[in-house]
Scaffold this motif. Structure first.
Motif, PDB file in Angstrom:
ATOM      1  N   ASP A 230       0.818  -1.217   0.000  1.00 51.25           N
ATOM      2  CA  ASP A 230       0.000   0.000   0.000  1.00 51.25           C
ATOM      3  C   ASP A 230       0.855   1.272   0.000  1.00 51.25           C
ATOM      4  OD1 ASP A 230      -2.062  -1.759   0.149  1.00 51.25           O
ATOM      5  OD2 ASP A 230      -2.961  -0.937   1.954  1.00 51.25           O
ATOM      6  N   ASP A 231       0.408   2.270  -0.701  1.00 52.19           N
ATOM      7  CA  ASP A 231       0.908   3.653  -0.669  1.00 52.19           C
ATOM      8  C   ASP A 231       2.003   3.998  -1.685  1.00 52.19           C
ATOM      9  OD1 ASP A 231      -0.932   4.022   1.341  1.00 52.19           O
ATOM     10  OD2 ASP A 231       0.519   3.931   2.969  1.00 52.19           O
TER      11      ASP A 231
ATOM     12  N   HIS B  26      -5.107   3.837  -5.402  1.00 52.04           N
ATOM     13  CA  HIS B  26      -5.306   4.095  -3.960  1.00 52.04           C
ATOM     14  C   HIS B  26      -5.786   5.545  -3.810  1.00 52.04           C
ATOM     15  CE1 HIS B  26      -4.752   2.661   0.073  1.00 52.04           C
ATOM     16  NE2 HIS B  26      -3.649   3.315   0.366  1.00 52.04           N
TER      17      HIS B  26
ATOM     18  N   HIS C 261      -5.033   9.891  -1.280  1.00 48.86           N
ATOM     19  CA  HIS C 261      -5.164   8.984  -0.144  1.00 48.86           C
ATOM     20  C   HIS C 261      -6.429   9.356   0.654  1.00 48.86           C
ATOM     21  CE1 HIS C 261      -3.891   6.451   3.329  1.00 48.86           C
ATOM     22  NE2 HIS C 261      -3.276   5.779   2.386  1.00 48.86           N
TER      23      HIS C 261
ATOM     24  N   PRO D 281      -8.102   3.631   0.914  1.00 41.91           N
ATOM     25  CA  PRO D 281      -7.199   4.222   1.907  1.00 41.91           C
ATOM     26  C   PRO D 281      -7.821   4.159   3.306  1.00 41.91           C
ATOM     27  CG  PRO D 281      -7.279   5.596  -0.035  1.00 41.91           C
ATOM     28  CD  PRO D 281      -8.361   4.560  -0.198  1.00 41.91           C
TER      29      PRO D 281
HETATM   30 ZN   LIG Z   1      -2.756   3.744   2.296  1.00 37.94          ZN
END
Ligand SMILES: [Zn+2]
Length: 343
Positions: free
Chosen positions: A96-97, A240, A244, A280
Motif C-alpha cells: 500500500d501507498d 489508492h 489517499h 485508503p
Molecule cells: Zn494507504
C-alpha cells in the motif's frame, strides 16, 4: 505467556491441527498487505509507525513459501471470477501507498520467491513525491526539541509529549485516534493537518518535503520507477485514490474525482489498464462502494479474512503481513485455524 503461546502453537502444528484447517481452506485465497520496507540499519529518520524490515519480510516469505503458492492479484481475481481453475493455497502480496523501498529493497526478494506483488499508489503523491500526512507529521514531531508541543484540535488543546521516543509515539497514536474521531470530513481533516505540519515545520525549520527524495522511509516511487517495476519485475499497479482520501468521509463529488482521476492517471502514465482499487485507511461504506463499482472491478479492504468464490469482489479481505521469530507463529497468524477460532 509468550512461552506458553509458543508451546501451544508448536503443539497445534505437531498434532497436524494446522494442516487439517489449511487443507480444508485450500481453495480460499489469502491476501496480505504491507506498507514500507526498511533496511535493518538505522535510517536518518525512524518513523514512529511500525515498519517491516527486509529481514522480517525475508523470514516471513520463507515461512509462507512452505505452505502457500504465490500468485498475482489479477490471477486471484480470475480465480474468484471462475475464469480460471483454482490454485491450492494461493497467496497474494499487496503493497500500500507506493513507497520506493517496495522496489529498491523489495523487488529482488519478491523475484527470489517468484512473487508478483501489486502496489497501490495515490497518484498525486506519486506524481509529486509528496509525503503522506502521517509521515510528514511524524517527521515534523520528531524534530521538536522542546519537551512538549501543544496544538489546537477543534479548539481544544492537545499536547504532544516530546520528551522521548516512547512518549512521543504514544501521544502521536492518541492524536491520530482523536483526529479520526473529531473530523467527519476527510478534506477538512487533511487541510487541518497541512496547517498543523506547516506550523511545526516553521518552528523547527525542518521539513520532510525537503529531504524526501533521499529519505528511504518516505520517498515514493516515481511513474518511471513504477513502469520499470511493472516491466522488469512484474509488479501490478492499482489505485489508492489521488490524495489517499478516506471515501466514507468524502462527498459524492470528491469520491468521483478521487476514483476517476486516479484511474485515468495510472492508465495514462503507465499505459496499462487499472481495474483494481484499494480503500485508503479501509474507509468505505455502501454509497462509496457503489461509486467504486462504476470504475473498478475489484477493491481491497483491510477487513481480516480469507477470500472465496462468491465473495463480494469490492470488499476483498486482507491480513497485515505476519512477522515473528518462529515460522509456526507466522503461519498461525493468517491461518484458517485462527480464523475459525476467532469467529
Ligand atoms: Zn494507504
Amino acid at each position: 505467556m509468550g512461552l506458553v503461546k509458543t508451546i501451544i502453537i508448536k503443539l497445534i502444528f505437531f498434532l497436524k491441527i494446522y494442516n487439517l484447517f489449511h487443507f480444508l481452506a485450500r481453495y480460499q485465497i489469502t491476501i496480505l498487505y504491507l506498507h514500507g520496507i526498511q533496511t535493518d540499519k538505522p535510517s536518518t529518520w525512524q518513523p514512529l509507525r511500525e515498519q517491516t524490515t527486509l529481514t522480517e519480510l525475508s523470514n516471513t516469505l520463507t515461512s509462507l513459501s512452505s505452505q502457500y503458492t504465490f500468485i498475482s492479484l489479477n490471477k486471484a481475481i480470475q480465480i474468484l471470477k471462475k475464469e480460471i481453475p483454482p490454485i491450492k493455497n494461493a497467496l497474494v502480496i499487496t503493497l500500500d501507498d507506493g513507497y520506493l523501498n517496495n522496489i529498491t529493497l523489495g523487488a529482488a526478494l519478491f523475484k527470489k520467491f517468484t512473487i508478483t506483488p501489486t502496489i497501490f499508489v495515490a497518484t498525486e503523491h506519486t506524481s509529486c513525491n509528496k509525503p503522506f500526512w502521517f509521515d510528514r507529521l511524524d517527521y515534523a514531531l520528531q524534530q521538536i526539541t522542546q519537551p512538549e508541543f501543544t496544538v489546537k484540535l477543534q479548539n481544544k488543546p492537545f499536547t504532544f509529549n516530546c520528551q522521548n521516543r516512547a512518549l512521543l509515539k504514544e501521544t502521536y497514536q492518541q492524536f491520530r485516534t482523536k483526529i479520526k474521531r473529531e473530523f467527519t470530513n476527510d478534506e477538512v481533516m487533511r487541510s487541518y493537518l497541512d496547517k498543523l505540519c506547516h506550523k511545526i515545520e516553521t518552528t523547527t525549520g525542518k521539513r520532510l518535503t525537503d529531504i524526501i527524495s533521499h529519505e528511504e522511509n518516505a520517498c515514493l516511487a516515481s511513474w518511471q520507477q513504477l513502469k520499470e517495476a511493472q516491466q522488469n519485475n512484474n509488479f501490478e499497479i492499482g489505485s489508492h485514490t489521488v490524495n489517499h482520501a478516506r471515501l466514507a468521509l468524502s462527498t459524492k463529488e470528491t469520491i468521483e474525482f478521487e476514483l476517476v482521476k486516479a484511474k485515468d492517471t495510472i492508465e495514462k502514465k503507465l499505459n496499462i489498464p487499472c481495474s483494481n482499487f484499494c480503500y485508503p485507511d479501509n474507509s468505505y461504506n455502501n454509497e462509496s462502494l457503489e461509486q467504486v463499482k462504476k470504475y473498478y472491478s475489484t477493491a481491497l479492504t483491510t477487513d481480516v479474512g480469507l477470500n472465496k468464490i462468491g465473495d463480494n469482489l469490492l470488499r476483498l479481505k486482507r491480513f497485515n503481513i505476519p512477522t515473528a521469530h518462529i515460522s509456526e507463529k507466522v503461519l498461525f497468524k493468517i491461518s484458517a485455524l485462527r480464523q475459525f477460532i476467532s469467529q
